[in-house]
Design an enzyme around this catalytic site. Sequence first.
Site, PDB file in Angstrom:
ATOM      1  CG  ASP A   1     -62.803  29.946 -24.324  1.00  0.00           C
ATOM      2  OD1 ASP A   1     -62.751  29.363 -23.026  1.00  0.00           O
ATOM      3  OD2 ASP A   1     -62.578  30.051 -25.144  1.00  0.00           O
TER       4      ASP A   1
ATOM      5  CG  ASP B   1     -61.476  22.897 -26.681  1.00  0.00           C
ATOM      6  OD1 ASP B   1     -62.830  22.916 -25.724  1.00  0.00           O
ATOM      7  OD2 ASP B   1     -60.306  24.006 -25.905  1.00  0.00           O
TER       8      ASP B   1
HETATM    9  C1  GLA Z   1     -61.340  27.214 -26.535  1.00  0.00           C
HETATM   10  C2  GLA Z   1     -61.014  26.555 -24.815  1.00  0.00           C
HETATM   11  C3  GLA Z   1     -59.894  26.999 -24.652  1.00  0.00           C
HETATM   12  C4  GLA Z   1     -58.592  27.279 -25.235  1.00  0.00           C
HETATM   13  C5  GLA Z   1     -58.428  27.103 -27.153  1.00  0.00           C
HETATM   14  C6  GLA Z   1     -57.856  26.454 -27.556  1.00  0.00           C
HETATM   15  O1  GLA Z   1     -61.558  27.956 -26.968  1.00  0.00           O
HETATM   16  O2  GLA Z   1     -62.048  27.088 -24.097  1.00  0.00           O
HETATM   17  O3  GLA Z   1     -59.862  27.380 -23.055  1.00  0.00           O
HETATM   18  O4  GLA Z   1     -57.757  26.071 -24.747  1.00  0.00           O
HETATM   19  O5  GLA Z   1     -59.966  26.627 -27.416  1.00  0.00           O
HETATM   20  O6  GLA Z   1     -57.353  26.746 -29.304  1.00  0.00           O
END
Ligand code: GLA
Length: 760
Positions: free
Chosen positions: A554, A484
């Site tokens: 997300d 990430d």
């Molecule tokens: C980002 C990612 C999510 C999740 C969060 C965790 O927003 O896109 O899928 O992994 O971080 O903090």
Amino acid sequence: MQTTDLIQVDQQHLVFHLHNDKISYLFRVIPKIGQLENYYYGPRIQQPSLDGHLNEREIRPGNNLLTGNYTTSLEAIRQEYPVFGTTDFRQGAYAIRYPDGDEITAFKYSSYQVTPGYPDLGELPHARYGDETATTLTITLRDENSPLTLQLHYTINTTNALIIRSSTFTNSPQSKATYQLTKALSANLDLPSADYDLIHLHGAWAKEMQIQRQPLMVGRMSIDSDRGASSHQHNPFIALAATNADEQQGQVYGAALLYSGNFLAQVEVDNYAVTRLSLGISPTQFTWQLTPGTSFQTPEVVLSCTTTGLNGMSHEFHDFYRRHLIDRRWADQPKPILINNWEATYFDFNETKLLQLATKAQAVGLDLFVLDDGWFGRRDSDNGSLGNWTVDRHKLPAGLPHLVTAIHQLGLKFGLWFEPEMISTDTPLFQAHPEWRLGHPDKNISHGRNQYVLDFSNPQVVTAIFEQMAAILRSTKIDYIKWDMNRYISEAFSPYLAAQQQGELYHRYIMGVYHLYGLLAQSFPELMIESCAGGGGRFDAGMLYYAPQAWASDDTDAIERLKIQYGASLGYPLQAISSHVSAVPNHQVGRVTPLQTRGDVAMFGTFGYELDITKLSEAELVQIKRQIAFVKQQQHLLLTGEFTRLVSPFTSNQPAWQVYDRQSGQGLIAAYQILSPANPPYRRLRLQGLVPEQAYQLSRIDAHYQLGQPLLVHGDELMNLGIIFSEDYSERPADYWDRPQPHDFASQLFALRAVADPQA
Ligand code: GLA
């Protein structure tokens, strides 16, 4: 005349013709001034004229390179790789600052070379594999005002309607001076028409990949990212579509940068209706010190040209990325269907909870359990611990190997979340090395999501993070990483780089990211990595070189995902687009959609689940089990078939798409209904790309993923008349009242299978 299969060079007129069955790309060297002039890029021309007939020269007012010659204004010439200021006042593709402070370059043609295969750009993402089917033309130009050389690379292969371009700037080892490269785009294409629409993908967090289509205007239009990553806001992919082109027909140029950092995509229409398309690293805060004996290599641009609408363009990109970009270890391979605990637990979990999730996941047939954010340091919120990649013993007192072993014993693979590029100030790493954080020590350094960015331009930092990750990966068998990246770079400054090198930071940073990917791939060859950046904040072809799939957004709501996935498919294959079934009410928008619809949207991507599976009813678990079995059965088709957009969710309440594989004759069609109208009109859905005379069995797939009674239909009927949705109640009017109730957020799948024609 020198000819290879794909590149013809006319030595007499110095005309270069790159071609395959689909395209021709033609340019020449202009005598006397040694500049490169583009003649044509479009559908294949068998025997282009070489006798000068393609030279277009009016006498126009302007500044001219040669005394007494009024046709040597570069402003009036369609060029291959132009520079600003030497008679061309449009945007240049590059700029060099000389020791005197001027920017007056005079690169002239020197030589060419034809070599087999794709260029090897080391850790910079590049087209690869199948060298026997590709050829590269390199044109070398020399600067009259310095010991610099410029090489333009053009690669063409036998199958795709595209060429790959990049450029290399080199300062001779004998040189006495350092030259500053202040702009170095990857490619430029001057087109003899302005009748195009610019199409690009824009967005923000949780609403990536929104399609915008805009007629060109005289002047400049640009999209870019100066955020340190390709960004949620704009994608390093654009298209120029003929104004009459649509999804199914018309000429389209596509341009994609194989790069994940700052970029600029620009379209400039001049006052003579010439369109200049250029793409490359953003020049904002970019200055590269070209010291004696060094080179600067730009990322590659893929430039497609098709005449079969936006779908035709997408098919070329999908095919090309699958065969020549995505790592062969993963491309076209079955993908594990995963469950991710993020939306199930967020930061609030312990080993018992995780094992409960994994146990249920195993029972319904899932393959991979992914432990997301929150397993390391002391991370109960997004307020710390990044850079402390050691397990949190409060949550997992028995340690990570204990959990991983238990998950493996269930028969599931195990995946783990990392955010390698980030640092929190409460970590031992930060305390030991505050200078490893990006930012000026005496100036404000802004946080994003309470975190800071590590200085990946510093090789020591990359090594230190690699070592932390490697320690975890060696401690137990980890099959998958979700990498990430949750904030952008602001107040860019590297405490590691010298003052005059600060303009190199963004590029060196992303090269550091690629280096870490490379180290992980070398040391852990079985480890698959999914990229993510707060959803789709770094969803680009550069990342695809290292990570075969990317978390697209997300936003996990099925209806919102229709647009996100439809938009993403413009430039990226389904196997790159990670999509999950999540809980209802949806955590981002609160919408309640049927489980079937959530599955029917997410399966057009790399499929998974992200919800608390322990809270589902028995009936839901049964349905999920069927869904997973169905996706497993269809996965090869979904990931390798030809994906075609049929009806857009941006303009229709009833979007649809299909996947079809010509070889096997198998297809899967998905038709969605966003809102259910009362007393609706009849609905027909016309398919694309089938074989007209071929007989097919078309079956509706029911809510249990069972195929209904097949209809025998021919390809021409399905493509012209289409699939009919309404039932015929003329002989059984009473049944109408017992029909399944229509509802909002509905989906309907159809299976297609080529069969021998019974009438033949
Ligand atoms: C980002 C990612 C999510 C999740 C969060 C965790 O927003 O896109 O899928 O992994 O971080 O903090």
